[in-house]
Scaffold this motif. Structure first.
Motif, PDB file in Angstrom:
ATOM      1  N   MET B 220       0.817  -1.225   0.000  1.00 13.56           N
ATOM      2  CA  MET B 220       0.000   0.000   0.000  1.00 13.56           C
ATOM      3  C   MET B 220       0.846   1.268   0.000  1.00 13.56           C
ATOM      4  O   MET B 220       0.317   2.369  -0.061  1.00 13.56           O
ATOM      5  CB  MET B 220      -0.941   0.014   1.212  1.00 13.56           C
ATOM      6  CG  MET B 220      -2.042  -1.034   1.155  1.00 13.56           C
ATOM      7  SD  MET B 220      -3.212  -0.749  -0.207  1.00 13.56           S
ATOM      8  CE  MET B 220      -2.669  -1.937  -1.417  1.00 13.56           C
ATOM      9  N   GLY B 223      -0.035   4.476   1.674  1.00 13.94           N
ATOM     10  CA  GLY B 223      -1.243   5.172   1.217  1.00 13.94           C
ATOM     11  C   GLY B 223      -1.071   5.974  -0.052  1.00 13.94           C
ATOM     12  O   GLY B 223      -2.034   6.562  -0.539  1.00 13.94           O
ATOM     13  N   ASP B 224       0.139   6.012  -0.615  1.00 11.13           N
ATOM     14  CA  ASP B 224       0.354   6.776  -1.849  1.00 11.13           C
ATOM     15  C   ASP B 224      -0.036   5.909  -3.047  1.00 11.13           C
ATOM     16  O   ASP B 224       0.721   5.051  -3.494  1.00 11.13           O
ATOM     17  CB  ASP B 224       1.822   7.202  -1.952  1.00 11.13           C
ATOM     18  CG  ASP B 224       2.041   8.164  -3.107  1.00 11.13           C
ATOM     19  OD1 ASP B 224       1.148   8.260  -3.978  1.00 11.13           O
ATOM     20  OD2 ASP B 224       3.106   8.806  -3.147  1.00 11.13           O
ATOM     21  N   GLU B 225      -1.226   6.138  -3.555  1.00  6.33           N
ATOM     22  CA  GLU B 225      -1.751   5.270  -4.618  1.00  6.33           C
ATOM     23  C   GLU B 225      -0.962   5.388  -5.915  1.00  6.33           C
ATOM     24  O   GLU B 225      -0.978   4.482  -6.744  1.00  6.33           O
ATOM     25  CB  GLU B 225      -3.230   5.590  -4.865  1.00  6.33           C
ATOM     26  CG  GLU B 225      -4.093   5.121  -3.707  1.00  6.33           C
ATOM     27  CD  GLU B 225      -5.538   5.522  -3.837  1.00  6.33           C
ATOM     28  OE1 GLU B 225      -5.928   6.091  -4.871  1.00  6.33           O
ATOM     29  OE2 GLU B 225      -6.288   5.279  -2.879  1.00  6.33           O
TER      30      GLU B 225
END
Lengths: 241, 295
Positions: B220, B223-225
């Protein structure tokens, strides 16, 4: 097309001396007819898609949904959204007082941030859950928006510029413009500044005439006209099914 | 993502850092996965219809997590010197460990997890052994006797090589480096560890030693897509996973369709695992040849 429509309407109405429709009345009825048919276009498109999936329609020239798509695409507008700082939202197209000529919104097609990041609409029922989700909270690489009374609210709210929108605009109100002759008769004047033709495709000519006749029949209390138009409409629909 | 030129691949168009694109061809970004799915798997004439993009992104991210747990070989490695507190804070993206080793003279020696407690919480008590509470009614905690004892050593002045060393006197026997408190059954093979409350608690033998932790994350990327990727070998699994996850949650979907997608997802999962395990016939043959030659 508007002059042809008016001539057709007047010809049918006055054939049996059923009455006369003034230019102002015609313009009102033309606007109403266009709004009705424009709205109907999306329902027709939706049912055409269902039929295409059921393999009722063929390909190529018989691909009816594709033809309808072309008609709808003619109303798509690409524009930049303006931020309204007091409400912390973006103006809905056509509601910004600083831009009165902007076409009004019928339906949003898509919205982009910085020209390449898709901004997705989220319903209010899901909005709070999404905003409070650690896993799925919106960010600048995946922004979302919701609509409210003030306009378009984009999340995360650090986004206050760089928003573009593709939307389907409402059709412009048709207006049959004229100059008055010495005998008081109106003469069609296409070069008037406020002239506006119908924006529906040419193929909708019979439907526009029928719709206006329907309203005209109600207006001049001619039940025959209304019944005739209703019958024609039913026949048209049956043929299409 | 568009294909990039060789110049861009090797040198990042002359920008720093130039290794940005190295090895990137193996991977597909989350954005590409979602775009591809929305383009080719969602529509009025497809099984999946009227699904919001964020729902697809959610299932794509879950699929990437599942892959990282089991199928992918993306093992992260971090080393750190253990201080006097004998603790090692878990990396921010840690999900589970693969192996823990201790670095000794350039060699890595695997150390074992010991599931017996070597660290604990302590509740403060008064003279009557009643618990103490703060103004909010929460129990007051402090350093446990076990932790204090683990960290406190005494100096040994007896005979032998360990004279002058620090250790513990327990049951009339001294325990030194590599010998520990709390784990008396395992102390012969060097330090051990136990993972608890976001930290790794080591036994005393790990003090001031370099520990190498190999672990898996969930992909993941904090959280940095934009950094989330999936190996192309598992691409088809991702699409199958998303389709199945969406349709299995919808009402009115015939069970045979759900089953079909579940079967496809499972098959793609196996395919991905086999592909990622790098079981190539040529490599097996090479290993077998070596084995025969060494006889």
């Amino acid at each position: 097309m508007i002059n042809t429509v008016r001539n057709a309407v007047l010809t049918i109405l006055s054939k049996d001396n059923r009455g006369y429709v003034t230019p102002e009345e015609f313009n009102l009825m033309a606007k109403q007819a266009q709004v009705d048919l424009f709205e109907q276009m999306f329902y027709s498109y939706s049912s055409a898609i269902v039929k295409r999936n059921a393999r009722i329609y063929n390909t190529g020239h018989a691909n009816i949904p594709e033809t309808m798509e072309i008609d709808i695409d003619g109303f798509i507008v690409n524009d930049t959204l303006q931020y309204n700082a007091p409400t912390e939202t973006f103006f809905l197209p056509g509601t910004n007082p600083a831009n009165p000529t902007q076409p009004t919104l019928y339906k949003i097609t898509d919205m982009l941030y910085n020209n390449n990041i898709e901004v997705e609409k989220v319903n209010y029922t899901k909005l709070n859950s999404l905003l409070n989700s650690n896993f799925m909270a919106p960010n600048v690489t995946r922004p979302i928006y919701s609509l409210n009374n003030d306009g378009i609210k984009v999340y995360p709210d650090i986004i206050v510029s760089g928003m573009t929108i593709n939307y389907i605009r409402n059709p412009k109100d048709p207006k049959w413009t004229y100059s008055v002759l010495s005998n008081g008769e109106p003469l069609f004047n296409q070069s008037a500044s406020d002239y506006q033709d119908f924006e529906l495709p040419e193929s909708d000519f019979p439907k526009i005439v029928a719709k206006i006749l329907q309203y005209a029949g109600l207006s001049i209390r001619e039940n025959d006209v209304v019944q005739l138009v209703n019958q024609e409409e039913m026949q048209n629909n049956q043929q299409k099914q | 993502m568009e294909y990039i030129s060789n110049y861009q691949y090797y040198t990042n168009n002359g920008n720093i850092p130039e290794d940005t694109n190295w090895g990137s061809y193996q991977y597909l970004s989350l954005k590409d996965v979602v775009n591809n799915f929305m383009l080719f798997d969602v529509g009025a004439d497809k099984l999946v219809d009227n699904v919001p993009r964020y729902e697809v992104i959610y299932h794509a991210k879950r699929a990437i997590q599942e892959l990282n747990y089991d199928a992918l070989k993306n093992i992260k490695v971090v080393d750190m010197e253990v201080g006097d507190n004998l603790k090692f804070i878990l990396p921010a993206d840690y999900v589970n460990y693969v192996r823990m080793s201790i670095l000794t003279d350039g060699c890595l020696t695997v150390i074992n997890e010991n599931r017996q407690a070597n660290s604990s919480n302590a509740y403060l008590q008064d003279n009557n052994n009643d618990f103490l509470f703060d103004l909010d009614g929460q129990i007051i905690t402090g350093q446990s006797a076990l932790d204090i004892k683990r960290l406190e050593q005494s100096q040994y002045f007896g005979p032998g090589d360990y004279c002058g060393s620090y250790g513990w006197l327990y049951d009339d026997s001294w325990y030194f480096r590599y010998q520990l408190i709390g784990f008396r059954d395992d102390d012969k093979d060097g330090p051990t560890f136990r993972i608890n409350n976001g930290v790794i608690d080591f036994t005393s033998g790990a003090r001031n030693r370099t520990i190498v932790l190999e672990y898996i994350s969930d992909g993941m990327e904090n959280g940095d897509e934009s950094l989330m990727t999936v190996n192309k070998m598992a691409e088809e699994f991702i699409y199958a996973y998303i389709s199945y996850s969406i349709l299995s949650r919808k009402v009115g979907i015939p069970e045979y369709q759900v089953k079909r997608l579940r079967d496809k997802k499972t098959a793609m999962w196996r395919n991905a695992k086999i592909r990622m395990s790098n079981l190539h016939p040529a490599r097996i043959a090479m290993r077998m040849n070596n084995r025969f030659q060494n006889r």
